[in-house]
Design an enzyme around this catalytic site. Structure first.
Site, short mmCIF file in Angstrom:
data_model
loop_
_atom_site.label_atom_id
_atom_site.label_comp_id
_atom_site.label_asym_id
_atom_site.label_seq_id
_atom_site.Cartn_x
_atom_site.Cartn_y
_atom_site.Cartn_z
N HIS A 125 0.87 -1.17 0.00
CA HIS A 125 0.00 0.00 0.00
C HIS A 125 0.90 1.22 0.00
O HIS A 125 1.72 1.38 0.90
CB HIS A 125 -0.91 0.01 1.23
CG HIS A 125 -1.83 1.17 1.25
ND1 HIS A 125 -3.15 1.08 0.83
CD2 HIS A 125 -1.64 2.47 1.57
CE1 HIS A 125 -3.72 2.26 0.93
NE2 HIS A 125 -2.84 3.13 1.38
N CYS A 126 0.80 2.03 -1.01
CA CYS A 126 1.72 3.15 -1.15
C CYS A 126 1.08 4.45 -0.70
O CYS A 126 0.14 4.92 -1.33
CB CYS A 126 2.16 3.27 -2.61
SG CYS A 126 3.36 4.58 -2.87
N PRO A 127 1.54 5.04 0.40
CA PRO A 127 0.94 6.30 0.82
C PRO A 127 1.25 7.45 -0.13
O PRO A 127 0.49 8.41 -0.19
CB PRO A 127 1.57 6.54 2.20
CG PRO A 127 2.78 5.70 2.25
CD PRO A 127 2.59 4.58 1.30
N GLY A 173 -1.36 7.14 -2.56
CA GLY A 173 -2.69 7.07 -1.96
C GLY A 173 -3.52 5.90 -2.43
O GLY A 173 -4.73 6.00 -2.53
N ASN A 174 -2.89 4.77 -2.72
CA ASN A 174 -3.64 3.63 -3.22
C ASN A 174 -2.79 2.38 -2.99
O ASN A 174 -1.59 2.47 -2.76
CB ASN A 174 -3.93 3.82 -4.72
CG ASN A 174 -5.09 2.97 -5.20
OD1 ASN A 174 -5.74 2.26 -4.41
ND2 ASN A 174 -5.36 3.02 -6.49
#
Lengths: 144, 473
Positions: free
Chosen positions: B191-193, B196-197
């Protein structure tokens, strides 16, 4: 009177149960369904016919995910255009999905519906299962 | 004619039924009978949808605005301060190359952020019941069996498939449940902050292209700015003089200097992953490193770098499985959440970031809420986020629907009883320091955080994790 009675029957086919054919992961993550014949369908249809349907479905999904010359080209072209072509054109997978939908519709019309069964397109279940709905056999008068 | 649940059978022609898609059928309508509802409105995961379901993101946008802002600011300063000088003194190819790279980066970033990463829809109630029956049939009569697993053989290797208690199904291989988004994602990477997805099967190629082109862009800008300052400082004038003449370059230099190493490192790491057909999740967990002493190899690898790359980046684009814009069939509640949408779920009311919505509230706020509200105060049914900023890069048709419904919708976090003991956090980050800036956090199989007081208030835990992401570099 008889007509009214049978119309009522036709209007309300009762779902007696649903059978779920799960995915077969023995070849990895590709989309493939088990071809094992479920025992609930034994009284309704041929084992061979069922297996043929599942095998054809599996072949179609394999075609959708196939890594061939055409998909390399599509991938490279897409990369060069920053994948914007995906917004404009239908991908190979989507084309095959349409073929699959048509095949399932055909199979339902010719083979499954006359036996009171209904195949649901796996895409409507997230490609997790092939759902086979078994309807009560009122027409044939087995009264189950 | 009451046969709505058998909508796929044409009553007049039972021998030859047609399977008509749900959108042609009697559609589920809201309380006032006005508007048919689309599936994204009742999606059980923690996602935000814009433009009537065409665009989706995780509910926590993380630092995505920061990423976008940094890219826009740095590139803007580059074009304003450095390009004129370099065009005059060197060549006009420079803004051209910069422009191409910038557009590439922006498009791939937006695609990574707004694409469905490969979310698996949750099992329907009948499927879930069928699976439960199969599990119970194997003779386990205890009240709560231990974590359910199923073993499959893939390329002569035994792989354990875990049962997902939220989605009520056995997860396919390489699928993981993201606790931040509350979805099972196929070929889950992390999950890549920053975007944002989640990054999963469907958007990995966008993500990879994004980081590779971003490393080129950053390196390019860094090189150009250095050249620019060097040219200005020629003739003994000194660096300070050059910086004073072109203050924007100082900002760019700082941003690029600090980010180029991490981004280059990340690109290198992901190139290694692509070449060996691994996901970040598998690499971090060490699934195929043979820690346990057995001879395990990656069963998904084709043992050929070129084929591995092609199978990750060039395989035909899989379809989105969640059918966001399809219409809900009548009489069917949302996906197998078990929560009746007619009544707001009391458990979720106290969540800070989650808005309870009943169908009536949804329709009312869709009609009335101005598009500029960005916060979601407790208790309000819905907020909307400005959509126009998202339409610039994507083809969305400007219809009436857009103005009314183009907004972010917060969804109920469907709560489930916390049924299993919390798993220990797998804290071994990859030894590659730069990768740690990406903080993959996928492995909460049953996603019950020990930090939440009540197992049902999962978003409290989410809030904790969200804070962690914001501070982790």
């Amino acid at each position: 009177m008889a007509e009214t009675h049978s119309l009522q029957d036709l209007q309300q086919p009762a779902v007696s149960s649903k059978v779920f054919v799960q995915r077969d992961y023995s070849s990895g993550t590709i989309c493939k369904f088990q071809t094992k014949f479920p025992s609930e369908l034994e009284s309704r249809m041929d084992k061979q016919q069922f297996e043929e349907t599942m095998q054809t479905l599996n072949n179609l999904y394999a075609e959708a995910e196939k890594l061939g010359g055409k998909s390399y080209l599509e991938g490279c072209l897409a990369c060069l255009t920053a994948y914007t072509i995906f917004l404009c054109m239908e991908t190979h997978y989507e084309k095959v999905l349409k073929k699959i939908a048509k095949y399932i519709k055909d199979q339902n019309e010719k083979i499954y519906a006359p036996r009171g069964l209904l195949l649901t397109d796996p895409i409507e279940r997230g490609l997790r299962v092939v759902e086979i709905t078994i309807f009560e056999d009122r027409n044939i008068g087995s009264g189950r | 004619m009451k046969s709505r649940e058998y909508q796929q059978i044409d009553p007049k022609a039972l021998p030859t039924p047609t399977q008509t898609p749900p959108s042609h059928q009697h559609q589920a309508v809201g309380d006032d009978g006005r508007t048919p509802r689309r599936k994204w409105e009742v999606f059980p995961g923690k996602n935000r949808f814009f433009c009537d379901g065409r665009i989706m993101m995780a509910r926590q946008s993380g630092v995505f605005p920061l990423t976008l802002g940094l890219i826009l600011v740095t590139s803007g300063l580059f074009f304003i301060f450095d390009c004129p000088f370099l065009v005059k003194h060197l060549t006009s190819c420079i803004p051209a190359i910069g422009g191409v790279l910038f557009v590439f980066v922006l498009i791939t970033l937006l695609q990574t952020s707004f694409t469905d990463p490969g979310i698996l829809p949750r099992a329907t109630p009948e499927e879930a019941a069928d699976i439960e029956r199969q599990i119970d049939d194997t003779g386990n009569t205890s009240y709560r069996p231990p974590p359910r697993t199923k073993e499959v053989l893939i390329n002569q290797q035994v792989i354990k498939l875990k049962y997902c208690f939220t989605c009520k199904m056995f997860r396919p291989p390489r699928t993981s449940h993201c606790s931040l988004c509350d979805n099972c994602v196929e070929r889950f990477d992390h999950h890549c902050p920053w975007v944002g997805n989640c990054v999963g099967k469907r958007n990995y190629r966008f993500f990879y292209t994004f980081i590779v082109s971003l490393s080129f862009l950053t390196a390019f800008i860094f090189g150009c700015v250095t050249t620019h300052l060097a040219l200005r400082a020629k003739g003994g004038k000194g660096l300070m003089f050059a910086l004073q003449e072109s203050p924007g370059s100082a900002v760019e230099l700082a941003i690029c200097f600090f980010s180029v190493w991490s981004i280059l490192g990340l690109s290198g790491f992901h190139t290694y992953l692509v070449a060996s057909n691994l996901t970040t999740n598998e690499d971090i967990k060490g699934s195929w490193s043979g820690k346990s002493g057995e001879a395990v190899t990656n069963p998904y690898s084709h043992k050929n770098i070129f084929i591995n790359c092609c199978s990750v980046l060039c395989v035909p684009m899989p379809p989105s499985l969640i059918d966001r814009r399809g219409f809900l069939p009548a009489d069917e509640p949302a996906q197998t959440s078990g929560v009746d949408l007619e009544l707001p779920n009391p458990n979720t009311k106290s969540d800070i970031n989650v808005c309870v919505q009943g169908p009536k509230g949804l329709l009312e706020s869709a009609a009335l809420t101005p598009l500029l509200a960005t916060s979601c105060p407790q208790g309000k049914p819905q907020t909307a986020l400005p959509c126009p900023e998202n339409t610039s890069a994507l083809n969305s048709d400007p219809s009436l629907e857009l103005s009314q419904r183009c907004g972010g919708t917060h969804h109920n976090s469907k709560t489930y009883g916390s049924t299993s003991p919390p798993l220990p956090t797998k804290g071994r980050l990859h030894k590659h320091k730069r990768a740690s800036s990406h903080t993959p956090r996928p492995t909460f199989d049953d996603h019950v955080s020990p930090s939440s007081h009540d197992g049902n208030h999962r978003s409290t835990a989410r809030g904790h994790r969200g804070a962690k992401f914001a501070t982790l570099q």
